[in-house]
Design a protein around this motif. Sequence first.
Motif, mmCIF file in Angstrom:
data_model
loop_
_atom_site.group_PDB
_atom_site.id
_atom_site.type_symbol
_atom_site.label_atom_id
_atom_site.label_comp_id
_atom_site.label_asym_id
_atom_site.label_seq_id
_atom_site.Cartn_x
_atom_site.Cartn_y
_atom_site.Cartn_z
ATOM 1 N N LEU A 127 0.658 -0.968 0.188
ATOM 2 C CA LEU A 127 0.001 0.049 -0.094
ATOM 3 C C LEU A 127 0.896 1.186 0.050
ATOM 4 O O LEU A 127 1.474 1.431 0.884
ATOM 5 N N VAL A 128 0.729 1.859 -1.000
ATOM 6 C CA VAL A 128 1.888 3.053 -1.279
ATOM 7 C C VAL A 128 0.968 4.633 -1.177
ATOM 8 O O VAL A 128 0.356 4.782 -2.229
ATOM 9 N N ALA A 129 1.464 5.141 -0.142
ATOM 10 C CA ALA A 129 0.945 6.448 -0.092
ATOM 11 C C ALA A 129 1.640 7.581 -0.964
ATOM 12 O O ALA A 129 2.782 7.092 -1.453
ATOM 13 N N PRO A 130 1.278 8.617 -1.143
ATOM 14 C CA PRO A 130 2.038 9.886 -1.882
ATOM 15 C C PRO A 130 3.174 9.953 -1.114
ATOM 16 O O PRO A 130 3.405 9.899 0.042
ATOM 17 N N GLY A 131 4.246 10.173 -1.881
ATOM 18 C CA GLY A 131 5.648 10.296 -1.389
ATOM 19 C C GLY A 131 6.624 9.836 -2.400
ATOM 20 O O GLY A 131 6.244 9.293 -3.540
ATOM 21 N N PRO A 132 7.848 9.529 -2.094
ATOM 22 C CA PRO A 132 8.836 8.997 -2.991
ATOM 23 C C PRO A 132 8.424 7.804 -3.480
ATOM 24 O O PRO A 132 8.790 7.461 -4.665
ATOM 25 N N ASP A 133 8.182 6.901 -2.657
ATOM 26 C CA ASP A 133 7.655 5.359 -3.358
ATOM 27 C C ASP A 133 6.738 5.470 -4.323
ATOM 28 O O ASP A 133 6.999 4.911 -5.677
ATOM 29 N N LEU A 134 5.612 6.532 -4.278
ATOM 30 C CA LEU A 134 4.579 6.555 -5.175
ATOM 31 C C LEU A 134 5.219 7.152 -6.517
ATOM 32 O O LEU A 134 4.737 6.787 -7.505
ATOM 33 N N VAL A 135 6.053 8.101 -6.343
ATOM 34 C CA VAL A 135 6.518 8.777 -7.482
ATOM 35 C C VAL A 135 7.409 7.678 -8.281
ATOM 36 O O VAL A 135 7.416 7.747 -9.624
ATOM 37 N N TRP A 136 8.164 6.933 -7.677
ATOM 38 C CA TRP A 136 9.033 6.001 -8.255
ATOM 39 C C TRP A 136 8.339 4.908 -8.883
ATOM 40 O O TRP A 136 8.625 4.246 -10.174
ATOM 41 N N LEU A 137 7.132 4.398 -8.192
ATOM 42 C CA LEU A 137 6.600 3.213 -8.742
ATOM 43 C C LEU A 137 5.347 3.685 -9.907
ATOM 44 O O LEU A 137 5.081 3.007 -10.879
ATOM 45 N N THR A 138 5.030 5.085 -9.885
ATOM 46 C CA THR A 138 3.979 5.284 -10.960
ATOM 47 C C THR A 138 4.296 6.798 -11.651
ATOM 48 O O THR A 138 3.752 7.106 -12.586
ATOM 49 N N GLY A 139 5.236 7.398 -11.076
ATOM 50 C CA GLY A 139 5.563 9.060 -11.909
ATOM 51 C C GLY A 139 4.424 9.975 -11.176
ATOM 52 O O GLY A 139 4.290 11.170 -11.892
ATOM 53 N N TYR A 140 3.593 9.572 -10.584
ATOM 54 C CA TYR A 140 2.596 10.515 -9.911
ATOM 55 C C TYR A 140 3.023 11.391 -8.414
ATOM 56 O O TYR A 140 3.103 10.571 -7.717
ATOM 57 N N THR A 141 2.722 12.577 -8.652
ATOM 58 C CA THR A 141 2.913 13.298 -7.413
ATOM 59 C C THR A 141 1.287 13.964 -7.391
ATOM 60 O O THR A 141 1.272 14.831 -8.285
ATOM 61 N N PRO A 142 0.727 13.670 -6.303
ATOM 62 C CA PRO A 142 -0.667 14.409 -6.051
ATOM 63 C C PRO A 142 -0.494 15.988 -6.195
ATOM 64 O O PRO A 142 0.550 16.323 -5.727
ATOM 65 N N PRO A 143 -1.301 16.682 -6.460
ATOM 66 C CA PRO A 143 -1.329 18.339 -6.496
ATOM 67 C C PRO A 143 -1.179 18.833 -5.401
ATOM 68 O O PRO A 143 -0.646 19.902 -5.221
ATOM 69 N N ALA A 144 -1.656 18.159 -4.242
ATOM 70 C CA ALA A 144 -1.326 18.688 -2.713
ATOM 71 C C ALA A 144 -1.620 17.436 -1.887
ATOM 72 O O ALA A 144 -2.273 16.557 -2.172
ATOM 73 N N VAL A 145 -1.041 17.534 -0.763
ATOM 74 C CA VAL A 145 -1.035 16.690 0.333
ATOM 75 C C VAL A 145 -2.184 16.800 1.050
ATOM 76 O O VAL A 145 -2.240 18.026 1.874
ATOM 77 N N THR A 146 -3.195 16.231 1.179
ATOM 78 C CA THR A 146 -4.368 16.381 1.940
ATOM 79 C C THR A 146 -4.707 15.340 2.605
ATOM 80 O O THR A 146 -4.288 14.078 2.566
ATOM 81 N N GLU A 147 -5.807 15.492 3.660
ATOM 82 C CA GLU A 147 -6.359 14.315 4.458
ATOM 83 C C GLU A 147 -7.338 13.249 3.559
ATOM 84 O O GLU A 147 -7.519 12.216 3.911
ATOM 85 N N ARG A 148 -7.495 13.696 2.325
ATOM 86 C CA ARG A 148 -8.382 12.738 1.453
ATOM 87 C C ARG A 148 -7.230 11.696 1.033
ATOM 88 O O ARG A 148 -6.083 12.036 0.757
#
Length: 375
Positions: free
Chosen positions: A34-55
């Motif tokens: 289970l990969v939350a926003p952060g470096p692992d998510l960027v490395w695995l998908t190339g995706y950085t959410p536009p903002a870090v929120t409670e969602r």
Amino acid sequence: MTGSTAASFTADDYRARMERAARAAAEAGLAGLLVAPGPDLVWLTGYTPPAVTERLTLLVLAAGQDPVLVVPALEAPDAQQAAGAPALTLRDWTDGKDPYAATAALLDPRGRFGISDNAWALHLLALQQALPGSSYASLTEALPMLRAVKDAAELELMTAAGAAADAAFEEIRNVPFAGRRESEVAADLDRLLRRHGHEQVDFTIVASGPNGANPHHEAGDRVIERGDMVVLDFGGLKDGYGSDTSRTVHVGEPTDEERRVHDIVRAAQEAGFRAVRPGAACQDVDRAARAVIADAGYGAYFIHRTGHGIGVTTHEPPYMIEGEERPLVPGMCFSVEPGIYLPGRFGVRIEDIVTVTEDGGRRLNTTTRELVIVE
């Protein structure tokens, strides 16, 4: 891939990374990752959410299943633009709905999952409530080597980041030091790193005189004086990959003792570098560098590990430290940075990023390791 950037990785690259991560999880006895926003998510998908929120945003990986990225509906258009989006399924949720129930439906209700170190407790606790039979381990604990071995394209980006940091050092050694505050020189370093392509600067340590005895000194208002030894440690991210280098300079002519201590650290750094080879244990690098300093009578003043991994973050596994028996593998990248810290007097640290090759190691920092005299 000359001129590559992080954005040049393709959907196939990210698909391969996600498949490798899912296999590694299965081999570690995990039901998935289970990969939350952060470096692992960027490395695995190339995706950085536009903002870090409670969602909740969460990538779900499991062997034999297609990757699923759970995202808030209002951010789904951004997720669809990520380079790795074609390699996964997007599942969005709208405000007012329960994202944890939707995520739980993707998971083994009694499984043990690896989860990003930086996942919010809010989300983890909600998942545990939705799946009371599940359990979790941090990714650093469960899969510490997930990002450790870099491929050829990543190594090219790491090499470029190292060269950019080196270019910053070649310029900073020519600026005035004496009579200026540490914070002013640190600002120069920040500016130079950005000029040479860094989009993010993580640290610019400028530790003069007695402040040099603190390895993580924050550059402050101390005015640098003639006769000061000055530890410079700086780095950040260029095209998504890290740099980190340390050099110690002297304002004016050093004393014989200062030269001797610098020479000992330089010899220790060389010994650590020469210990790098496939199959050697991480702790062998630490032992080789530490032995030089201990034999010279300064063992009590080398107060940190010899190195840390680096990649899409500037500090990550593996660590060059006593007790770490994990073997070195070609493609690993890490620092070799011994130091001597004499309280109330001065400190010396010399650091290069090194990558493991098929028959040894290669430095990604090539500026002189001799004691540099500045004005």
